[in-house]
Motif scaffolding. Structure first.
Motif, PDB file in Angstrom:
ATOM      1  N   VAL A   1       0.835  -1.192   0.000  1.00 38.22           N
ATOM      2  CA  VAL A   1       0.000   0.000   0.000  1.00 38.22           C
ATOM      3  C   VAL A   1       0.874   1.247   0.000  1.00 38.22           C
ATOM      4  CG1 VAL A   1      -1.744   1.268   1.301  1.00 38.22           C
ATOM      5  CG2 VAL A   1      -1.802  -1.218   1.217  1.00 38.22           C
ATOM      6  N   SER A   2       0.518   2.208  -0.798  1.00 33.98           N
ATOM      7  CA  SER A   2       1.264   3.458  -0.836  1.00 33.98           C
ATOM      8  C   SER A   2       1.147   4.200   0.485  1.00 33.98           C
ATOM      9  CB  SER A   2       0.730   4.343  -1.969  1.00 33.98           C
ATOM     10  OG  SER A   2       1.265   5.633  -1.882  1.00 33.98           O
ATOM     11  N   THR A   3       2.267   4.718   0.952  1.00 32.92           N
ATOM     12  CA  THR A   3       2.259   5.455   2.207  1.00 32.92           C
ATOM     13  C   THR A   3       1.331   6.657   2.134  1.00 32.92           C
ATOM     14  OG1 THR A   3       4.549   4.824   2.536  1.00 32.92           O
ATOM     15  CG2 THR A   3       3.733   6.648   3.869  1.00 32.92           C
ATOM     16  N   SER A   4       1.220   7.276   0.986  1.00 28.81           N
ATOM     17  CA  SER A   4       0.387   8.469   0.860  1.00 28.81           C
ATOM     18  C   SER A   4      -1.083   8.179   1.081  1.00 28.81           C
ATOM     19  CB  SER A   4       0.580   9.098  -0.519  1.00 28.81           C
ATOM     20  OG  SER A   4       0.148   8.201  -1.526  1.00 28.81           O
ATOM     21  N   ALA A   5      -1.451   6.903   1.032  1.00 29.95           N
ATOM     22  CA  ALA A   5      -2.859   6.551   1.227  1.00 29.95           C
ATOM     23  C   ALA A   5      -3.259   6.589   2.679  1.00 29.95           C
ATOM     24  CB  ALA A   5      -3.130   5.157   0.669  1.00 29.95           C
ATOM     25  N   LEU A   6      -2.249   6.559   3.574  1.00 30.53           N
ATOM     26  CA  LEU A   6      -2.568   6.530   5.001  1.00 30.53           C
ATOM     27  C   LEU A   6      -2.948   7.921   5.489  1.00 30.53           C
ATOM     28  CD1 LEU A   6       0.358   4.296   6.218  1.00 30.53           C
ATOM     29  CD2 LEU A   6      -2.034   3.755   6.499  1.00 30.53           C
TER      30      LEU A   6
ATOM     31  N   ALA B   1       1.359   1.148  13.771  1.00 27.69           N
ATOM     32  CA  ALA B   1       0.431   1.333  12.660  1.00 27.69           C
ATOM     33  C   ALA B   1      -0.797   2.145  13.050  1.00 27.69           C
ATOM     34  CB  ALA B   1      -0.003  -0.027  12.113  1.00 27.69           C
ATOM     35  N   PHE B   2      -1.016   2.359  14.341  1.00 31.98           N
ATOM     36  CA  PHE B   2      -2.138   3.183  14.777  1.00 31.98           C
ATOM     37  C   PHE B   2      -1.791   4.671  14.709  1.00 31.98           C
ATOM     38  CE2 PHE B   2      -3.058  -0.911  16.692  1.00 31.98           C
ATOM     39  CZ  PHE B   2      -4.409  -1.063  16.423  1.00 31.98           C
ATOM     40  N   ASN B   3      -0.563   4.992  14.356  1.00 30.14           N
ATOM     41  CA  ASN B   3      -0.129   6.371  14.178  1.00 30.14           C
ATOM     42  C   ASN B   3      -0.441   6.810  12.756  1.00 30.14           C
ATOM     43  OD1 ASN B   3       1.500   8.727  13.676  1.00 30.14           O
ATOM     44  ND2 ASN B   3       2.698   8.203  15.505  1.00 30.14           N
ATOM     45  N   ALA B   4      -1.034   7.985  12.610  1.00 32.65           N
ATOM     46  CA  ALA B   4      -1.484   8.446  11.293  1.00 32.65           C
ATOM     47  C   ALA B   4      -0.330   8.619  10.306  1.00 32.65           C
ATOM     48  CB  ALA B   4      -2.241   9.762  11.431  1.00 32.65           C
ATOM     49  N   SER B   5       0.888   8.846  10.812  1.00 34.03           N
ATOM     50  CA  SER B   5       2.027   9.070   9.928  1.00 34.03           C
ATOM     51  C   SER B   5       2.820   7.791   9.646  1.00 34.03           C
ATOM     52  CB  SER B   5       2.973  10.111  10.552  1.00 34.03           C
ATOM     53  OG  SER B   5       3.464   9.639  11.804  1.00 34.03           O
TER      54      SER B   5
END
Length: 444
Positions: A167-172, A193-197
């Motif tokens: 998955v692309s990081t920019s999608a998060l 993974a619960f961190n938005a960044s």
């Protein structure tokens, strides 16, 4: 629309025969068919009309095509045509290995717990080998959990469901619905993974593997009653599934697997082992039990094919979570009203084993009461596994009340999944809230 940008072998109706529907969910349908040229049974995964393929089926095909491995579900080609069973128009899909024994999760339910120890060791090793291969091809699975470890007729494990890979990081972002789609099942997500960044990397899969090991060792689902919010709160502070009931002296190699499990779910991503390290550890453990594996597999298959087991087997097969005090209290408050309503209804179902149509009719007939009184919505949603599309899962999870969650369940999953999804919901509801089913006149 072109099916895939990379080259895969097209498979049409002329190469397929003996079609059977075997599964359905919010994403679409899965069929079993005989591939006439190969002489084997295959699975055909087809999206429902109108379901966007951008981050699901087509991404899955792309990643599967790059991952030919003994312990990864194999892609034989792409399908385009009108399925002779249940098809009404030209549809697109994937043709892949048919895994006749379901998943690790469904087998645990059928066995009412973990399988014999040699089989646990083999699964632990086969998953480690499969994941090591994926990482060597620069693929990150991102949704490693028991329902995505499928089993063939000999109970060998193969990794499946690559819709979340790479998955692309920019999608998060911080939106919980997005997190639910690309982060996989939240119970198997690492604390970072619960961190938005968060930027997805291989250590995500290693953490998920640690939770998977706990599940196959214990035969249980982690945090069965915990909501997304509770897991999001507790996991970053070090909470993990309890190991108190695991007697590490019980089996040869159990201590080694528990030690590996704990290293995999370490809070720090840099301290987690690679899958190459995991593979070396699991190979050592499995080598101690490999000689007896054929006898163990024969015993398990015999048990699964016994008349009693076949009768008890359900299409939705997962562990039963305990009720919280708040949920028990909620059930008590509606008990009298439900009993009164059920007594006023005529007996709709005779004292025989309910058919799939009976179960679907029950779910349709009692829609309003189920929306009002089902309290274990997320546990049931998790139990339905791939029948609930990722987008639907995230929308259900984001709703504040059980009633709103159930409304989305009907709209996004039960309606689109048809009779099979409703029957699976009924079976899972019996596991989680049997008193509710009984009071509404259903069979337990």
């Amino acid at each position: 629309m072109e099916l895939l940008s990379h080259k895969t072998e097209p498979v049409g109706n002329e190469s397929l025969e003996k079609w059977e529907p075997v599964g359905s969910g919010g994403f679409g349908r899965v069929y079993k068919a005989r591939h006439k040229d190969l002489g084997i049974d295959v699975a055909i995964k087809i999206l429902h009309d109108g379901v966007c393929p951008t981050m699901s089926l087509w991404d899955e095909a792309s990643h599967m095509d790059k991952a030919p491995c003994e312990y990864v579900v194999r892609l034989y080609g792409t399908y385009q045509g009108c399925p002779p069973v249940g098809g009404t128009s030209t549809q697109q899909g994937l043709v892949m290995d048919f895994m006749g024994r379901g998943s690790v999760q469904s087998l645990q339910k059928e066995l009412s717990g973990p399988p014999p120890w040699p089989l646990v060791c083999r699964w632990a090793h086969q998953v480690a080998v499969g994941m090591s291969f994926l990482h060597s091809r620069n693929l990150v699975h991102h949704d490693l959990k028991p329902s995505n470890v499928l089993l063939n007729a000999e109970l060998n494990a193969k990794l499946a469901d690559f819709g979340l890979s790479r998955v692309s990081t920019s999608a998060l972002n911080s939106n919980r619905e997005t997190m639910g789609i690309i982060g996989g099942s939240y119970r198997y997500m690492p604390p970072e993974a619960f961190n938005a960044s968060y930027e997805p990397v291989r250590s995500f899969d290693v953490y998920s593997y640690g939770i998977l090991l706990w599940s196959i060792i214990t035969g249980k689902e982690p945090y069965p009653c915990a909501s997304y919010d509770l897991v999001e709160l507790k996991i970053p502070f070090g909470d993990r599934p309890s190991c108190e009931e695991i007697d590490q002296r019980r089996e040869q190699g159990l201590k080694e697997l528990v030690d590996l499990m704990k290293r995999c779910w370490d809070h720090s991503p840099t301290k987690r082992p690679t899958f190459k390290n995991c593979r070396e550890d699991t190979e050592n453990v499995f080598s101690k039990h490999e000689k007896g594996i054929l006898n163990v597999v024969a015993q398990v298959v015999t048990q699964l094919e016994s008349p009693a087991s076949i009768q008890a087997n359900r299409s939705a097969a997962f562990n039963v979570p305990l009720q919280t005090p708040e949920q028990s209290k909620s059930n008590d408050t509606v008990e009298n009203a439900l009993r009164s309503s059920a007594q006023q209804d005529s007996v709709r179902i005779s004292n025989r084993r309910m058919s799939r149509a009976d179960k679907a009719k029950f779910v349709d007939d009692y829609r309003a009461k189920l929306i009002q009184n089902v309290t274990e919505v997320m546990a049931i949603t998790d139990a339905l596994g791939n029948m609930v599309h990722r987008e639907a899962y995230s929308v259900i999870d984001a709703k504040a009340t059980s009633q709103d969650k159930m409304r989305v369940m009907y709209q996004r999953t039960l309606h689109s999944g048809g009779e099979e999804a409703k029957a699976a919901f009924y079976d899972t509801l019996k596991d989680h809230q049997p008193d509710l089913v009984k009071r509404l006149g259903g069979l337990i």
